[in-house]
Design a protein around this motif. Structure first.
Motif, short mmCIF file in Angstrom:
data_model
loop_
_atom_site.label_atom_id
_atom_site.label_comp_id
_atom_site.label_asym_id
_atom_site.label_seq_id
_atom_site.Cartn_x
_atom_site.Cartn_y
_atom_site.Cartn_z
N ARG A 148 14.28 10.15 6.01
CA ARG A 148 13.87 8.82 5.56
C ARG A 148 15.00 7.82 5.71
O ARG A 148 14.77 6.67 6.08
N ARG A 149 16.23 8.22 5.44
CA ARG A 149 17.37 7.31 5.62
C ARG A 149 17.64 7.06 7.10
O ARG A 149 17.95 5.95 7.51
N LEU A 150 17.53 8.09 7.94
CA LEU A 150 17.82 7.99 9.36
C LEU A 150 16.83 7.08 10.09
O LEU A 150 17.22 6.21 10.86
N CYS A 151 15.55 7.27 9.83
CA CYS A 151 14.51 6.55 10.58
C CYS A 151 14.36 5.10 10.16
O CYS A 151 13.99 4.26 10.97
N GLY A 152 14.57 4.79 8.92
CA GLY A 152 14.37 3.43 8.47
C GLY A 152 12.91 3.04 8.35
O GLY A 152 12.56 2.07 7.72
N MET A 153 12.03 3.81 8.99
CA MET A 153 10.59 3.66 8.90
C MET A 153 10.10 2.25 9.22
O MET A 153 9.28 1.69 8.51
N ILE A 155 1.29 0.72 12.49
CA ILE A 155 1.51 2.16 12.65
C ILE A 155 2.90 2.46 12.13
O ILE A 155 3.88 1.84 12.56
N ALA A 156 2.97 3.40 11.19
CA ALA A 156 4.25 3.66 10.54
C ALA A 156 4.46 5.14 10.28
O ALA A 156 3.52 5.86 9.95
N SER A 157 5.70 5.55 10.42
CA SER A 157 6.10 6.88 9.98
C SER A 157 6.32 6.80 8.47
O SER A 157 6.87 5.83 7.97
N THR A 158 5.87 7.82 7.76
CA THR A 158 6.08 7.82 6.31
C THR A 158 7.43 8.40 5.92
O THR A 158 7.86 8.26 4.79
N GLY A 159 8.06 9.09 6.86
CA GLY A 159 9.31 9.77 6.54
C GLY A 159 9.08 11.07 5.79
O GLY A 159 10.01 11.73 5.38
N THR A 160 7.81 11.43 5.61
CA THR A 160 7.47 12.68 4.93
C THR A 160 6.74 13.63 5.85
O THR A 160 6.10 14.57 5.40
N GLY A 161 6.80 13.36 7.17
CA GLY A 161 6.17 14.24 8.14
C GLY A 161 4.85 13.73 8.67
O GLY A 161 4.19 14.40 9.45
N SER A 183 0.85 -1.18 0.00
CA SER A 183 0.00 0.00 0.00
C SER A 183 0.89 1.24 0.00
O SER A 183 1.79 1.36 0.83
N VAL A 184 0.63 2.16 -0.91
CA VAL A 184 1.38 3.41 -0.97
C VAL A 184 0.88 4.29 0.17
O VAL A 184 -0.31 4.55 0.30
N LEU A 185 1.81 4.73 1.04
CA LEU A 185 1.47 5.56 2.19
C LEU A 185 1.66 7.05 1.91
O LEU A 185 0.95 7.88 2.48
N ALA A 186 2.62 7.37 1.09
CA ALA A 186 2.94 8.78 0.82
C ALA A 186 3.81 8.87 -0.42
O ALA A 186 4.32 7.86 -0.91
N VAL A 187 3.96 10.07 -0.89
CA VAL A 187 4.88 10.35 -1.99
C VAL A 187 5.83 11.44 -1.51
O VAL A 187 5.40 12.47 -1.01
N SER A 188 7.12 11.16 -1.61
CA SER A 188 8.13 12.11 -1.16
C SER A 188 8.56 13.00 -2.31
O SER A 188 8.56 12.58 -3.47
N GLY A 189 8.98 14.19 -1.95
CA GLY A 189 9.47 15.13 -2.96
C GLY A 189 10.90 14.86 -3.39
O GLY A 189 11.37 15.45 -4.34
N ALA A 190 11.58 13.96 -2.67
CA ALA A 190 12.99 13.71 -2.97
C ALA A 190 13.29 12.22 -2.98
O ALA A 190 12.64 11.44 -2.29
N GLU A 191 14.28 11.83 -3.76
CA GLU A 191 14.76 10.46 -3.73
C GLU A 191 15.31 10.18 -2.33
O GLU A 191 15.80 11.08 -1.65
N ILE A 192 15.26 8.93 -1.89
CA ILE A 192 15.70 8.58 -0.54
C ILE A 192 17.16 8.93 -0.30
O ILE A 192 17.55 9.29 0.80
N SER A 193 17.99 8.86 -1.33
CA SER A 193 19.41 9.18 -1.16
C SER A 193 19.62 10.65 -0.79
O SER A 193 20.66 11.00 -0.23
N TYR A 194 18.64 11.52 -1.07
CA TYR A 194 18.73 12.93 -0.73
C TYR A 194 17.87 13.31 0.47
O TYR A 194 17.82 14.48 0.84
N ASP A 195 17.20 12.35 1.07
CA ASP A 195 16.26 12.63 2.15
C ASP A 195 16.82 12.10 3.47
O ASP A 195 16.71 10.91 3.79
#
Length: 86
Positions: free
Chosen positions: A34-39, A49-55, A19-31
């Motif tokens: 998203r890299r820090l949290c691992g989600m 319950i999940a963090s999307t890494g997009t806020g 299931s798509v949870l969100a769409v990020s404005g940046a590739e993961i390598s630049y975010d």
């Protein structure tokens, strides 16, 4: 750039559903967040319950794979979830 929740078969590793949870404005390598949290999601009371890494933080019903709720903190802070048991 999609943030996708994927359920895998524990025996085979095959995808059961996604299931798509969100769409990020940046590739993961630049975010950084998203890299820090691992989600990594938390499973509790039939909810994933999940963090999307997009806020945002979302809850998905583990049976129906339907979105139950989503929360976006007003300060737009990217949230990493931590779980502690009682």
């Amino acid at each position: 750039r999609q943030v996708t929740l994927v359920s895998l078969d524990p025996q085979t590793g095959a995808t059961l559903w996604s299931s798509v949870l969100a769409v990020s404005g940046a590739e993961i390598s630049y975010d950084y967040y998203r890299r820090l949290c691992g989600m990594s999601p938390i499973i509790s009371g039939g909810l994933i319950i999940a963090s999307t890494g997009t806020g945002s933080v979302v809850a998905v019903d583990s049976e129906s794979q339907q979105l139950v709720w989503a929360h976006s903190p007003s300060d737009s802070f990217n949230t990493c979830l931590l779980y502690t048991s009682d």
